[in-house]
Design an enzyme around this catalytic site. Structure first.
Site, PDB file in Angstrom:
ATOM      1  N   GLY A   1       0.824  -1.215   0.000  1.00 40.40           N
ATOM      2  CA  GLY A   1       0.000   0.000   0.000  1.00 40.40           C
ATOM      3  C   GLY A   1       0.851   1.256   0.000  1.00 40.40           C
ATOM      4  O   GLY A   1       2.085   1.205   0.054  1.00 40.40           O
ATOM      5  N   GLN A   2       0.188   2.396  -0.041  1.00 40.93           N
ATOM      6  CA  GLN A   2       0.906   3.678  -0.126  1.00 40.93           C
ATOM      7  C   GLN A   2       1.816   3.889   1.090  1.00 40.93           C
ATOM      8  O   GLN A   2       3.009   4.143   0.968  1.00 40.93           O
ATOM      9  CB  GLN A   2      -0.089   4.832  -0.194  1.00 40.93           C
ATOM     10  CG  GLN A   2      -1.046   4.774  -1.356  1.00 40.93           C
ATOM     11  CD  GLN A   2      -1.893   6.018  -1.412  1.00 40.93           C
ATOM     12  OE1 GLN A   2      -1.469   7.031  -1.955  1.00 40.93           O
ATOM     13  NE2 GLN A   2      -3.089   5.977  -0.847  1.00 40.93           N
TER      14      GLN A   2
ATOM     15  N   TYR B   1     -16.962   2.738   5.792  1.00 45.62           N
ATOM     16  CA  TYR B   1     -15.508   2.750   5.990  1.00 45.62           C
ATOM     17  C   TYR B   1     -15.159   3.407   7.334  1.00 45.62           C
ATOM     18  O   TYR B   1     -14.425   2.838   8.147  1.00 45.62           O
ATOM     19  CB  TYR B   1     -14.848   3.504   4.828  1.00 45.62           C
ATOM     20  CG  TYR B   1     -13.391   3.838   5.047  1.00 45.62           C
ATOM     21  CD1 TYR B   1     -12.415   2.840   4.994  1.00 45.62           C
ATOM     22  CD2 TYR B   1     -12.988   5.148   5.305  1.00 45.62           C
ATOM     23  CE1 TYR B   1     -11.072   3.147   5.202  1.00 45.62           C
ATOM     24  CE2 TYR B   1     -11.650   5.458   5.512  1.00 45.62           C
ATOM     25  CZ  TYR B   1     -10.699   4.453   5.455  1.00 45.62           C
ATOM     26  OH  TYR B   1      -9.379   4.756   5.670  1.00 45.62           O
TER      27      TYR B   1
ATOM     28  N   TRP C   1      -6.635  11.904   3.532  1.00 43.63           N
ATOM     29  CA  TRP C   1      -6.443  12.216   2.105  1.00 43.63           C
ATOM     30  C   TRP C   1      -5.034  11.816   1.633  1.00 43.63           C
ATOM     31  O   TRP C   1      -4.284  12.627   1.097  1.00 43.63           O
ATOM     32  CB  TRP C   1      -6.683  13.699   1.848  1.00 43.63           C
ATOM     33  CG  TRP C   1      -8.062  14.199   2.127  1.00 43.63           C
ATOM     34  CD1 TRP C   1      -9.009  13.645   2.954  1.00 43.63           C
ATOM     35  CD2 TRP C   1      -8.654  15.398   1.588  1.00 43.63           C
ATOM     36  NE1 TRP C   1     -10.142  14.425   2.948  1.00 43.63           N
ATOM     37  CE2 TRP C   1      -9.955  15.497   2.140  1.00 43.63           C
ATOM     38  CE3 TRP C   1      -8.221  16.395   0.720  1.00 43.63           C
ATOM     39  CZ2 TRP C   1     -10.807  16.539   1.833  1.00 43.63           C
ATOM     40  CZ3 TRP C   1      -9.064  17.448   0.423  1.00 43.63           C
ATOM     41  CH2 TRP C   1     -10.345  17.520   0.964  1.00 43.63           C
TER      42      TRP C   1
END
Ligand SMILES: NC(=O)c1ccc[n+]([C@@H]2O[C@H](COP(=O)([O-])OP(=O)(O)OC[C@H]3O[C@@H](n4cnc5c(N)ncnc54)[C@H](OP(=O)(O)O)[C@@H]3O)[C@@H](O)[C@H]2O)c1
Length: 308
Positions: free
Chosen positions: A12-13, A126, A151
């Site tokens: 993932g990021q 979520y 974000w």
């Protein structure tokens, strides 16, 4: 002291960046879906039991806010049950859990930045599952630090920055929501700050404690809207004048030059999102002396990093 650190969500990021930023602290064990599926909380607990890490940095999550509306049980298993089971194992082994949560635990009705003591009230599945994850971790009694961020983007992975650049090559004009306020945060800045927190905890660690605990907000400084973020992406991208020839997607020209603001009600989505999810970072600064730069500074650094 050299630590044994298990990182989940290593593709993932944030997980990708953690693999790099945690490296100076000891042995980093990156875990992907291949090693363990967090949809199976028992298998996840077993992995932690078998590896006996000093700390788990849980960067894995069900992050598709839209899809979560139609897959609430799967999202709950990954975002709440699995972190809860990791925490229960660590409560027994004395390990530390670093976990990420979200600005979407808030309903967005507050007029200023949210701090850690503000009541949560998620508007979507979520956010509900991430809040449930926070609660399970707190209830486990393990040493933990929950970092709520917002974000997230990077120059790799699936995110708003890359979506804007793709659309800006296909279209003359972009239409983006201009009435949701938050702080875009570069994944690398999160991973770097996380490494500093882990190092600080390791210094304070004794037989019974890791020295710090609880929920901390950790986002870039400042705030913006999706529309202004998109406009800034276009401008920063154009301002990086000398493109080396081998920059791939980050070297090609854009056709869109401007962003048209629309309101949330014109952009229909399955999941409701808060109008304000700006988080106050004061507690992070007061506790760890950490202050992430302004979101515009981080955006420029991220883009420069992609092309140089
Ligand atoms: N993205 C945001 O804007 C945002 C905002 C606020 C908070 N956060 C939180 O910040 C943290 C990091 O987010 P991110 O943006 O780095 O996430 P991301 O890029 O979407 O990556 C999520 C990671 O979780 C893994 N994963 C998902 N389901 C899994 C499963 N069932 N078993 C094992 N691994 C699984 C993914 O693996 P695959 O590659 O195999 O799918 C991926 O490595 C998360 O806790 C997220 O909730 C994110």
């Amino acid at each position: 002291m050299s630590l044994r650190l298990l990182v989940t969500g290593a593709t993932g990021q944030v997980g990708w960046q953690l693999h790099r930023t945690l490296a100076p602290l000891g042995e980093v064990i990156p875990s992907t879906r291949t090693e363990v599926d967090l949809a199976d909380p028992e298998a996840t607990a077993k992995l932690v039991r078998d590896l006996v890490p000093d700390a788990v940095v849980n960067a894995a999550a069900y992050t598709n806010v839209e899809k979560a509306e139609s897959e609430p049980e799967l999202a709950h298993a990954i975002n709440a049950d699995a972190p809860g089971r990791i925490a229960e194992v660590l409560a027994r082994t004395g390990g530390l859990l670093i976990h990420y949560s979200t600005d979407y635990v808030f309903d967005g009705t507050k007029s200023g930045p949210y701090d850690e003591s503000d009541p949560a009230g998620p508007l979507n599945v979520y956010g509900q599952t991430k809040l449930a994850g926070e609660q399970k971790i707190a209830a486990s009694g393990c040493a933990h630090i929950i970092l709520r961020t917002s974000w997230i983007y990077d120059t790799r992975g699936k995110n708003f920055l890359r979506t804007v650049l793709r659309l800006a090559r296909e279209r003359e004009e972009l239409r983006m929501v201009g009435d949701q306020h938050g702080a875009p945060t570069w994944a690398r800045a999160i991973a770097e700050a996380t490494a500093q927190i882990v190092a600080r905890c390791a210094q304070r660690r004794d037989r019974s404690s890791w020295g710090y605990g609880g929920i901390f907000h950790m986002t870039a400084a400042g705030q913006t809207t999706w529309a202004s973020f998109a406009q800034q992406i276009l401008e920063e991208y154009e301002s990086l004048a000398a493109w080396p020839a081998d920059t791939g997607e980050f070297g090609s020209p854009l056709t869109a030059k401007r962003v048209v603001r629309i309101t949330s009600d014109l952009y229909k989505t399955a999941a409701r999102r808060p109008h304000n999810s700006v988080l106050s970072n004061e507690k992070l600064q007061a506790t760890f002396g950490l202050h992430l730069p302004d979101w515009r500074v981080l955006l420029r650094l991220a883009l420069q990093d992609a092309v140089r």
